[in-house]
Design an enzyme around this catalytic site. Structure first.
Site, mmCIF file in Angstrom:
data_model
loop_
_atom_site.group_PDB
_atom_site.id
_atom_site.type_symbol
_atom_site.label_atom_id
_atom_site.label_comp_id
_atom_site.label_asym_id
_atom_site.label_seq_id
_atom_site.Cartn_x
_atom_site.Cartn_y
_atom_site.Cartn_z
ATOM 1 N N THR A 92 62.763 33.602 26.619
ATOM 2 C CA THR A 92 62.035 34.515 25.744
ATOM 3 C C THR A 92 60.818 34.707 26.056
ATOM 4 O O THR A 92 59.850 33.882 26.485
ATOM 5 C CB THR A 92 62.067 33.770 24.421
ATOM 6 O OG1 THR A 92 63.387 33.484 23.895
ATOM 7 C CG2 THR A 92 61.667 34.674 23.268
ATOM 8 N N SER A 97 57.109 36.871 25.270
ATOM 9 C CA SER A 97 56.137 37.601 24.074
ATOM 10 C C SER A 97 55.310 38.274 25.040
ATOM 11 O O SER A 97 55.241 39.560 25.102
ATOM 12 C CB SER A 97 55.572 36.654 23.119
ATOM 13 O OG SER A 97 56.633 36.312 22.293
ATOM 14 N N HIS A 126 52.150 35.451 29.280
ATOM 15 C CA HIS A 126 50.884 34.990 29.970
ATOM 16 C C HIS A 126 51.437 33.425 30.365
ATOM 17 O O HIS A 126 50.109 32.976 30.869
ATOM 18 C CB HIS A 126 49.756 34.912 28.896
ATOM 19 C CG HIS A 126 49.013 36.270 28.923
ATOM 20 N ND1 HIS A 126 49.786 37.497 28.882
ATOM 21 C CD2 HIS A 126 48.000 36.523 28.862
ATOM 22 C CE1 HIS A 126 48.989 38.380 28.775
ATOM 23 N NE2 HIS A 126 47.721 37.929 29.068
ATOM 24 N N CYS A 143 41.732 36.089 24.924
ATOM 25 C CA CYS A 143 42.330 37.330 25.737
ATOM 26 C C CYS A 143 43.173 37.999 24.784
ATOM 27 O O CYS A 143 44.277 37.530 24.403
ATOM 28 C CB CYS A 143 43.254 36.442 27.014
ATOM 29 S SG CYS A 143 44.136 37.734 27.867
ATOM 30 N N GLY A 197 53.570 34.903 20.286
ATOM 31 C CA GLY A 197 54.974 34.195 20.230
ATOM 32 C C GLY A 197 54.731 32.924 20.805
ATOM 33 O O GLY A 197 54.914 31.764 20.665
ATOM 34 N N TYR A 210 46.606 20.225 28.278
ATOM 35 C CA TYR A 210 46.772 21.459 27.156
ATOM 36 C C TYR A 210 48.104 22.170 27.558
ATOM 37 O O TYR A 210 48.175 22.795 28.361
ATOM 38 C CB TYR A 210 45.688 22.114 26.762
ATOM 39 C CG TYR A 210 45.792 23.481 25.859
ATOM 40 C CD1 TYR A 210 46.543 23.459 24.803
ATOM 41 C CD2 TYR A 210 45.072 24.631 26.160
ATOM 42 C CE1 TYR A 210 46.682 24.378 23.891
ATOM 43 C CE2 TYR A 210 45.199 25.608 25.271
ATOM 44 C CZ TYR A 210 45.860 25.567 24.178
ATOM 45 O OH TYR A 210 45.853 26.521 23.303
ATOM 46 N N ASN A 220 49.255 25.046 26.465
ATOM 47 C CA ASN A 220 49.204 26.450 26.630
ATOM 48 C C ASN A 220 48.540 26.576 28.218
ATOM 49 O O ASN A 220 48.645 27.979 28.765
ATOM 50 C CB ASN A 220 48.612 27.071 25.785
ATOM 51 C CG ASN A 220 49.395 27.624 24.346
ATOM 52 O OD1 ASN A 220 50.395 27.814 24.719
ATOM 53 N ND2 ASN A 220 48.640 27.912 23.454
ATOM 54 N N TYR A 221 48.137 25.781 28.772
ATOM 55 C CA TYR A 221 47.564 25.809 30.170
ATOM 56 C C TYR A 221 48.514 25.186 31.016
ATOM 57 O O TYR A 221 48.215 24.252 31.825
ATOM 58 C CB TYR A 221 45.979 25.207 30.406
ATOM 59 C CG TYR A 221 45.027 25.773 29.414
ATOM 60 C CD1 TYR A 221 45.131 26.995 29.024
ATOM 61 C CD2 TYR A 221 44.047 25.110 29.369
ATOM 62 C CE1 TYR A 221 44.092 27.634 28.330
ATOM 63 C CE2 TYR A 221 42.652 25.641 28.455
ATOM 64 C CZ TYR A 221 42.736 26.851 28.020
ATOM 65 O OH TYR A 221 41.977 27.498 27.271
HETATM 66 P P1 FDA Z 1 54.721 33.938 27.304
HETATM 67 O O1 FDA Z 1 55.594 35.302 26.860
HETATM 68 O O2 FDA Z 1 54.533 33.955 28.868
HETATM 69 O O3 FDA Z 1 55.479 32.743 26.825
HETATM 70 C C1 FDA Z 1 54.929 31.316 27.050
HETATM 71 C C2 FDA Z 1 55.939 30.582 26.715
HETATM 72 O O4 FDA Z 1 56.264 30.580 25.319
HETATM 73 C C3 FDA Z 1 57.192 30.600 27.540
HETATM 74 O O5 FDA Z 1 57.764 29.307 27.678
HETATM 75 C C4 FDA Z 1 58.118 31.507 26.293
HETATM 76 O O6 FDA Z 1 59.297 31.369 26.623
HETATM 77 C C5 FDA Z 1 57.649 30.717 25.190
HETATM 78 N N1 FDA Z 1 57.900 31.859 24.101
HETATM 79 C C6 FDA Z 1 57.323 33.269 24.021
HETATM 80 N N2 FDA Z 1 57.488 33.793 23.074
HETATM 81 C C7 FDA Z 1 58.302 32.881 22.292
HETATM 82 C C8 FDA Z 1 59.093 33.109 20.895
HETATM 83 N N3 FDA Z 1 58.815 34.241 20.290
HETATM 84 N N4 FDA Z 1 59.843 32.158 20.551
HETATM 85 C C9 FDA Z 1 60.015 30.959 21.180
HETATM 86 N N5 FDA Z 1 59.437 30.899 22.509
HETATM 87 C C10 FDA Z 1 58.655 31.761 23.000
HETATM 88 N N6 FDA Z 1 45.248 29.918 25.452
HETATM 89 C C11 FDA Z 1 43.996 29.551 24.753
HETATM 90 O O7 FDA Z 1 44.530 28.481 23.737
HETATM 91 N N7 FDA Z 1 42.994 30.207 24.567
HETATM 92 C C12 FDA Z 1 42.654 31.315 25.347
HETATM 93 O O8 FDA Z 1 41.572 31.654 25.070
HETATM 94 C C13 FDA Z 1 43.457 31.584 26.340
HETATM 95 N N8 FDA Z 1 43.249 32.488 26.933
HETATM 96 C C14 FDA Z 1 44.076 33.125 27.876
HETATM 97 C C15 FDA Z 1 43.943 34.237 29.079
HETATM 98 C C16 FDA Z 1 44.669 34.257 29.747
HETATM 99 C C17 FDA Z 1 44.205 35.494 30.940
HETATM 100 C C18 FDA Z 1 45.875 33.747 30.150
HETATM 101 C C19 FDA Z 1 46.901 34.084 31.248
HETATM 102 C C20 FDA Z 1 46.079 32.799 29.194
HETATM 103 C C21 FDA Z 1 45.426 32.427 28.322
HETATM 104 N N9 FDA Z 1 45.779 31.401 27.294
HETATM 105 C C22 FDA Z 1 44.894 31.078 26.319
HETATM 106 C C23 FDA Z 1 46.972 30.485 27.540
HETATM 107 C C24 FDA Z 1 47.912 31.224 26.453
HETATM 108 O O9 FDA Z 1 47.789 30.645 25.342
HETATM 109 C C25 FDA Z 1 49.310 30.876 26.936
HETATM 110 O O10 FDA Z 1 49.700 31.160 28.155
HETATM 111 C C26 FDA Z 1 50.315 31.082 26.068
HETATM 112 O O11 FDA Z 1 51.573 30.508 26.067
HETATM 113 C C27 FDA Z 1 50.747 32.757 26.275
HETATM 114 O O12 FDA Z 1 51.681 33.143 25.343
HETATM 115 P P2 FDA Z 1 52.496 34.441 25.737
HETATM 116 O O13 FDA Z 1 53.473 34.749 24.548
HETATM 117 O O14 FDA Z 1 51.601 35.526 26.355
HETATM 118 O O15 FDA Z 1 53.311 34.019 26.770
#
Ligand code: FDA
Length: 513
Positions: A86, A88, A91, A153, A159, A451, A453-454
């Site tokens: 999945t 969202s 990142h 960001c 998600g 953490y 999320n990292y």
């Molecule tokens: P993505 O779609 O890649 O999902 C991440 C994970 O969650 C995956 O395992 C995915 O399968 C799962 N997932 C996504 N959507 C889902 C859903 N609807 N249901 C179930 N599972 C789901 N963090 C922070 O705390 N503070 C900050 O300021 C920042 N800043 C930041 C800047 C940049 C440039 C990056 C690349 C990353 C950050 N982060 C951050 C880290 C960020 O919080 C972390 O990467 C999140 O998991 C990203 O969520 P996305 O939905 O974008 O990622």
């Protein structure tokens, strides 16, 4: 043995039986032959390191508009034994939302981005494909006294972000994004849609910091909006080693977590070129701050608590909270708020990151060792986010994110590289692992916390095809400490067959434990 081509065909066939309107399936299912396949796949990949990772290409990408389409994907993928990822905001540092070693399908939530704000109730329902920038914009467009405490960001997706914790400049005042979630809709492994009441408190607890991907597909979140003053103040003061950065960073560790919770001062460390010809390398420490109030309150507060930084009114900019989200995202001043809606990602690069939590200030000699390693490299960064305030008041077990009272700050180490080749990545990854090793004496121990999320796969991964509680406990306790076991119990209850699995998914708890 079924070929990937026949799996394609079987999947499309299965999906088409799920739709009354057969033609509709063509609008949301993208096979590798489809002209849009590559651009959709790549559109939200944030870590460019995973861009051409051809050994792990999805069989299909599905971009649902409706929940029933996600149900159909779950059903068909189960029938054909395919994994699901999945996505969202895309990142994930290790690409877990779009990479997989076995045949898989991406459910990309890019079309599920509605936001409904109820200002009377001070709440909002936000669909999982929404970005933080879209959420902040929707709040800031309507009011200057509400906000939501989450990351910096704007292209991060809610998600992944909310389900892994999520913090930013309001952390000390209001805690994590996950601390401010009131309800959610989740689709479970059987395709059932559950709200908080239907899923029960254990599962609702697990998805607020335990990572959503282990438990189902989170469709939307109900969040609590928080109050902010209509005028806030931001500043950034940068000092090099020659200007006394070491002493200031050292002092910051004793001060930042104890400041009034309206004041957030983080530190960004990087190596920079200095001098007329730009030949001298040095370290720059940037003290990057948000104060929930006006300059005339901030200056006396800083004079009293951190006079050594020498903050003057002319270093400060007053703005609204929504303008501060642009400031902290690194946009130039004066740009319209609509840049928050722009999905062109600001910080796309090849990178590897790791994290730590610091419980005792690092002595100056310890910091000097970091500088030495930094000066030998390029494109390396450390971000130190202060804790304390509200983070101290929330118990470790309130949600799966356990890093609360006793942590002075979080460290994120980042190394980037320009050319996406093996040689460059091996060199930089080796470097960051050495830095991580160097930091061992100075950071949290037993476990050395991290953490979620990292995300960092160096901490350990599930074995391909099978998961082991004992193995997962090694990395699980770093992310979740004592909460890991409860997460495995919730997993056993909600997905006992371990259908939702990945390199770092929560395994079910075996009976003997
Ligand atoms: P993505 O779609 O890649 O999902 C991440 C994970 O969650 C995956 O395992 C995915 O399968 C799962 N997932 C996504 N959507 C889902 C859903 N609807 N249901 C179930 N599972 C789901 N963090 C922070 O705390 N503070 C900050 O300021 C920042 N800043 C930041 C800047 C940049 C440039 C990056 C690349 C990353 C950050 N982060 C951050 C880290 C960020 O919080 C972390 O990467 C999140 O998991 C990203 O969520 P996305 O939905 O974008 O990622």
């Amino acid at each position: 043995q079924a070929t990937s081509h026949s799996i394609h065909g079987d999947f499309i066939q299965c999906m088409s039986t799920q739709f009354r309107d057969y033609t509709k399936s063509f609008e949301i299912i993208f096979t590798s032959d489809s002209p849009l396949f590559q651009s959709i796949l790549q559109s939200t990949i944030q870590n460019m390191r995973w861009l051409n990772y051809s050994t792990s290409t999805p069989l299909l990408i599905v971009t649902p508009f409706h929940e029933s389409e996600i149900q159909a994907v779950l059903l068909c993928s189960k029938k054909l034994g395919l994994q699901i990822r999945t996505r969202s905001g895309g990142h994930d540092y290790e690409g877990l939302s779009y990479l997989c070693d076995t045949p898989f399908i991406i459910i990309d939530l890019i079309n599920l981005r509605s936001i409904e704000i109820n200002f009377e109730e001070e709440t909002a329902w936000v669909q999982s494909g929404t970005t933080l920038g879209e959420l902040y914009y929707a709040i800031g467009e309507k009011t200057s006294v509400h906000a939501f405490p989450a990351g910096l960001c704007p292209t991060v997706g809610v998600g992944g972000h909310f389900s892994g914790g999520g913090f930013g400049t309001l952390l000390r005042k209001y805690g994590l994004a996950a601390d401010n979630i009131l309800d959610a809709y989740l689709m479970d492994v059987n395709g059932q849609i559950l709200d908080r009441k239907a899923m029960g408190e254990d599962l609702f607890w697990a998805i607020r910091g335990g990572g959503g991907a282990s438990f189902g597909i989170i469709l939307s979140w109900k969040i609590r909006l928080v109050r902010v003053p209509s005028t806030v103040t931001a500043f950034t003061i940068s000092k090099t080693l020659e200007q006394g950065a070491t002493k200031l960073v050292h002092m910051w560790q004793y001060i930042a977590y104890k400041l009034p919770e309206d004041l957030f001062i983080r530190v960004i460390l990087q190596n920079v070129q200095e001098g007329n010809n730009g030949n001298n390398k040095t370290i720059q420490a940037s003290f990057n701050s948000l104060f929930l109030g006006e300059i005339d309150k901030l200056i006396p507060l800083m004079n009293e608590s951190f006079p050594e930084l020498g903050l003057l009114a002319e270093n400060c900019i007053q703005m609204s909270w929504i303008e501060s989200t642009l400031y902290f995202a690194g946009f130039q001043q004066g740009l319209p708020l609509e840049v928050l809606l722009d999905k062109t990602q600001l910080y796309k690069s090849n990178f590897k990151a790791k994290s730590d939590f610091v419980r005792e200030p690092i002595p100056e000699e310890g910091l000097e060792g970091i500088w030495k390693m930094f000066l030998a490299e390029e494109m390396v960064f450390i971000i130190m986010d202060p804790f304390g305030g509200q983070m101290n008041r929330i118990p470790e077990s309130a949600v799966p994110f356990p890093h609360r009272n006793g942590n002075l700050y979080n460290i994120q180490y980042i190394v980037k590289w320009e050319v996406n080749d093996i040689k460059a990545s091996n060199k930089q990854i080796h470097w960051i692992r050495m830095l991580y090793e160097y930091m061992r004496p100075y950071v949290s121990k037993d476990p050395r916390a991290a953490y979620l999320n990292y995300r960092d796969l160096d901490l350990g991964t599930n074995s391909l095809g099978s998961t082991s509680y004992a193995e997962a406990n090694e990395w699980g306790k770093k992310y979740f400490k004592g909460n890991f076991k409860r997460l495995t119990r919730v997993k056993s209850m909600t997905d006992p067959q371990n259908s939702f699995r990945s390199e770092q998914s929560i395994p079910p708890l075996p009976r003997k434990y």
